[in-house]
Design a protein around this motif. Sequence first.
Motif, mmCIF file in Angstrom:
data_model
loop_
_atom_site.group_PDB
_atom_site.id
_atom_site.type_symbol
_atom_site.label_atom_id
_atom_site.label_comp_id
_atom_site.label_asym_id
_atom_site.label_seq_id
_atom_site.Cartn_x
_atom_site.Cartn_y
_atom_site.Cartn_z
ATOM 1 N N ALA A 163 -6.275 10.892 -4.246
ATOM 2 C CA ALA A 163 -7.295 11.528 -3.392
ATOM 3 C C ALA A 163 -8.497 10.624 -3.157
ATOM 4 O O ALA A 163 -9.380 10.960 -2.355
ATOM 5 N N SER A 164 -8.543 9.488 -3.822
ATOM 6 C CA SER A 164 -9.709 8.605 -3.693
ATOM 7 C C SER A 164 -9.674 7.841 -2.365
ATOM 8 O O SER A 164 -8.623 7.701 -1.729
ATOM 9 N N GLU A 165 -10.838 7.321 -1.973
ATOM 10 C CA GLU A 165 -10.931 6.581 -0.710
ATOM 11 C C GLU A 165 -10.230 5.224 -0.803
ATOM 12 O O GLU A 165 -9.665 4.748 0.180
ATOM 13 N N ASN A 166 -10.297 4.605 -1.957
ATOM 14 C CA ASN A 166 -9.660 3.300 -2.153
ATOM 15 C C ASN A 166 -8.675 3.443 -3.316
ATOM 16 O O ASN A 166 -9.043 3.324 -4.484
ATOM 17 N N ILE A 167 -7.411 3.705 -2.989
ATOM 18 C CA ILE A 167 -6.405 3.987 -4.016
ATOM 19 C C ILE A 167 -6.174 2.772 -4.904
ATOM 20 O O ILE A 167 -6.038 2.903 -6.139
ATOM 21 N N LYS A 168 -6.113 1.577 -4.325
ATOM 22 C CA LYS A 168 -5.852 0.370 -5.116
ATOM 23 C C LYS A 168 -6.942 0.156 -6.159
ATOM 24 O O LYS A 168 -6.650 -0.166 -7.321
ATOM 25 N N LYS A 169 -8.191 0.345 -5.743
ATOM 26 C CA LYS A 169 -9.307 0.137 -6.677
ATOM 27 C C LYS A 169 -9.331 1.238 -7.746
ATOM 28 O O LYS A 169 -9.545 0.957 -8.932
ATOM 29 N N ALA A 170 -9.118 2.475 -7.323
ATOM 30 C CA ALA A 170 -9.115 3.581 -8.284
ATOM 31 C C ALA A 170 -8.005 3.411 -9.309
ATOM 32 O O ALA A 170 -8.192 3.691 -10.513
ATOM 33 N N PHE A 203 2.383 10.488 -18.250
ATOM 34 C CA PHE A 203 1.536 9.335 -17.952
ATOM 35 C C PHE A 203 0.655 9.628 -16.736
ATOM 36 O O PHE A 203 -0.547 9.339 -16.732
ATOM 37 N N GLY A 204 1.272 10.194 -15.690
ATOM 38 C CA GLY A 204 0.537 10.488 -14.465
ATOM 39 C C GLY A 204 -0.573 11.488 -14.666
ATOM 40 O O GLY A 204 -1.657 11.381 -14.074
ATOM 41 N N LYS A 205 -0.330 12.478 -15.508
ATOM 42 C CA LYS A 205 -1.382 13.468 -15.803
ATOM 43 C C LYS A 205 -2.487 12.843 -16.657
ATOM 44 O O LYS A 205 -3.675 13.111 -16.441
ATOM 45 N N HIS A 206 -2.086 12.045 -17.634
ATOM 46 C CA HIS A 206 -3.072 11.422 -18.526
ATOM 47 C C HIS A 206 -4.028 10.524 -17.747
ATOM 48 O O HIS A 206 -5.242 10.518 -18.018
ATOM 49 N N TYR A 207 -3.484 9.769 -16.787
ATOM 50 C CA TYR A 207 -4.327 8.842 -16.017
ATOM 51 C C TYR A 207 -4.703 9.390 -14.638
ATOM 52 O O TYR A 207 -5.131 8.632 -13.764
ATOM 53 N N GLN A 208 -4.558 10.672 -14.450
ATOM 54 C CA GLN A 208 -5.086 11.385 -13.284
ATOM 55 C C GLN A 208 -4.616 10.779 -11.952
ATOM 56 O O GLN A 208 -5.417 10.461 -11.067
ATOM 57 N N PHE A 209 -3.302 10.678 -11.810
ATOM 58 C CA PHE A 209 -2.744 10.106 -10.586
ATOM 59 C C PHE A 209 -3.144 10.922 -9.348
ATOM 60 O O PHE A 209 -3.340 10.355 -8.264
ATOM 61 N N GLU A 210 -3.248 12.243 -9.488
ATOM 62 C CA GLU A 210 -3.642 13.053 -8.324
ATOM 63 C C GLU A 210 -5.036 12.679 -7.847
ATOM 64 O O GLU A 210 -5.299 12.597 -6.640
ATOM 65 N N ALA A 211 -5.949 12.454 -8.781
ATOM 66 C CA ALA A 211 -7.312 12.050 -8.409
ATOM 67 C C ALA A 211 -7.309 10.662 -7.780
ATOM 68 O O ALA A 211 -8.053 10.395 -6.823
ATOM 69 N N ILE A 212 -6.471 9.749 -8.298
ATOM 70 C CA ILE A 212 -6.366 8.408 -7.708
ATOM 71 C C ILE A 212 -5.876 8.506 -6.275
ATOM 72 O O ILE A 212 -6.414 7.857 -5.362
ATOM 73 N N VAL A 270 -6.729 -9.023 -8.725
ATOM 74 C CA VAL A 270 -6.703 -9.130 -7.264
ATOM 75 C C VAL A 270 -5.387 -8.544 -6.777
ATOM 76 O O VAL A 270 -4.392 -8.509 -7.505
ATOM 77 N N THR A 271 -5.384 -8.065 -5.540
ATOM 78 C CA THR A 271 -4.179 -7.507 -4.939
ATOM 79 C C THR A 271 -3.664 -8.479 -3.879
ATOM 80 O O THR A 271 -4.268 -9.525 -3.622
ATOM 81 N N GLU A 326 0.832 -1.204 0.000
ATOM 82 C CA GLU A 326 0.000 0.000 0.000
ATOM 83 C C GLU A 326 0.870 1.260 0.000
ATOM 84 O O GLU A 326 0.592 2.221 -0.725
ATOM 85 N N LYS A 327 1.939 1.234 0.800
ATOM 86 C CA LYS A 327 2.873 2.364 0.832
ATOM 87 C C LYS A 327 3.583 2.514 -0.513
ATOM 88 O O LYS A 327 3.803 3.633 -0.986
ATOM 89 N N MET A 328 3.917 1.380 -1.110
ATOM 90 C CA MET A 328 4.634 1.424 -2.383
ATOM 91 C C MET A 328 3.775 2.047 -3.473
ATOM 92 O O MET A 328 4.253 2.879 -4.265
ATOM 93 N N LEU A 329 2.502 1.656 -3.541
ATOM 94 C CA LEU A 329 1.619 2.211 -4.562
ATOM 95 C C LEU A 329 1.487 3.725 -4.393
ATOM 96 O O LEU A 329 1.576 4.482 -5.368
ATOM 97 N N LYS A 330 1.278 4.177 -3.159
ATOM 98 C CA LYS A 330 1.173 5.623 -2.906
ATOM 99 C C LYS A 330 2.454 6.342 -3.315
ATOM 100 O O LYS A 330 2.414 7.421 -3.929
#
Length: 508
Positions: free
Chosen positions: A55-62, A44-53, A327-328, A29-33
């Motif tokens: 800020a989401s409640e479930n980062i892995k799912k987003a 790539f990060g801007k195209h796939y909206q990493f900032e919005a991901i 699956v994670t 979880e820390k690694m993904l963040k």
Amino acid sequence: MAIIGNIIKGVIQLKDALSSEINHIEAQEKMLKALLTQAKDTQFGKHYQFEAILASENIKKAFADTVPYFDYNKISTEWWHKVVDGEADITWPGKPSYFALSSGTTGKSSKRIPVTDAMIEAIRQSGIKQVFALNNFDLPADFFEKEIMMLGSSTDLEKHHEFMEGEISGISAHNIPFWFKGYYKPGEDIAKIDDWDARVQQIAERAESWDIGALSGIPSWIELMLQSVISHHNLNTIHDIWPNLQVYTSGGVAFSPYEKSFNALMGKPVTVIDTYLASEGYIATQIRPETDAMQLNTENGIYFEFVPFKPEYIKNDGSLDQAAPIVTLDQVELNQDYVLLISTVSGAWRYVIGDTIEFTDVNKAEIKITGRTKFFLNTVGSQLSVNKMDDAMQHLEEKFSTKIPEYTICAKRAEDGEFYHFWYIGSKNLTLGHMEVAEALDAYLKTANKNYKVARSKALKGVKVKLIAPEKFHDWSESNKKKGGQVKMERVMNEERFKIWETFIEKP
């Protein structure tokens, strides 16, 4: 008395005593963040909206819902070609220092996979983890004073535009720390030799002057090197010249098909430690002797995801259907093959590395490689994975008292219009009856794989076997790419590739 060895071993034991058990789920979880945070301002990060991901409640799912699966062709065509052209901040901040060249197991054209400074550091940290894990293998203190033979690709990297290129083993050896160079063999001068046979000849000529305690490399090429040393010095086993050899760190492919032929070169038992270093990163390493499974490197630069390995999720070219479920690490189960996906500090995102794995211990995040997505043979419903094929070869080794380090297979129609599995099996014992081996192979697979047994009662007519010298497989690899390094033999071929293979084998 091994004074330095005792000091090194003491440091390793102290580090082990002070270390706490890794919580792999939290580490991931820390690694993904961390990955998303560092890459949010890239193209790539801007195209796939990493900032919005983030800020989401479930980062892995987003993350899984927003970013598609990428294989090499897709990410290269859409993104990495810009990196190769020298653009910055594409899928990872800045520019990579290296490109790992990998042609995998098929084809002549090399893939260019970015290797950033952050990835070099992640590989180094995973290597340190492996060193500290040696404490679990109860090795004597003097082992830590012996030299280590690392047999990979050439460390003489080539300049391509502003980047340095080479295979990942060569890049890793190129970046070994200064304090390790005294232990490292064959040394920088020999390691730079690009021609495999010339490099091995130099190793054979210098072998008497080294005190090798450990070997590291892909099994097939390690075996050829050992055979050359033994032949050059007219020895019975490698321990006649390297009596203190105690450890072999395998990698790149499953060791089991090579176990019998490898042990035949030894004068006494050697501890085998499996590792999983790919062009895209250091995936996993074996950390304890009770199992040959490897622990995922969950803390060092890679975020892992898993797709259940089922035929309906895999396209003909080995890529994933975008609708395949994910699956994670907190959701994986035992006794289930998964397609491995990675996101890394080199800017690979939800990347299909091409391997399938299964978990042997979920809490410890320990896995085994079970095959390749492209090497899954499902023609007429047989559903044969590489691990089942490897098991079958081990069965034949035991039944016929032979060694089978290499093989390849193709499912195709024969002249009678029926489907058969055509096997080419590498064995020194060419006096075995082809029909007898085919019958034993067929009988084993019927017992070991229910899908194969069903296929054999329907559309799969039978098995055809040809026994050839193992050297033919090495010659094939050399003709398609070059010997040594990360080169691996393809276990399954399509019909077009198999025609080329058969033409090659039939040449005098």
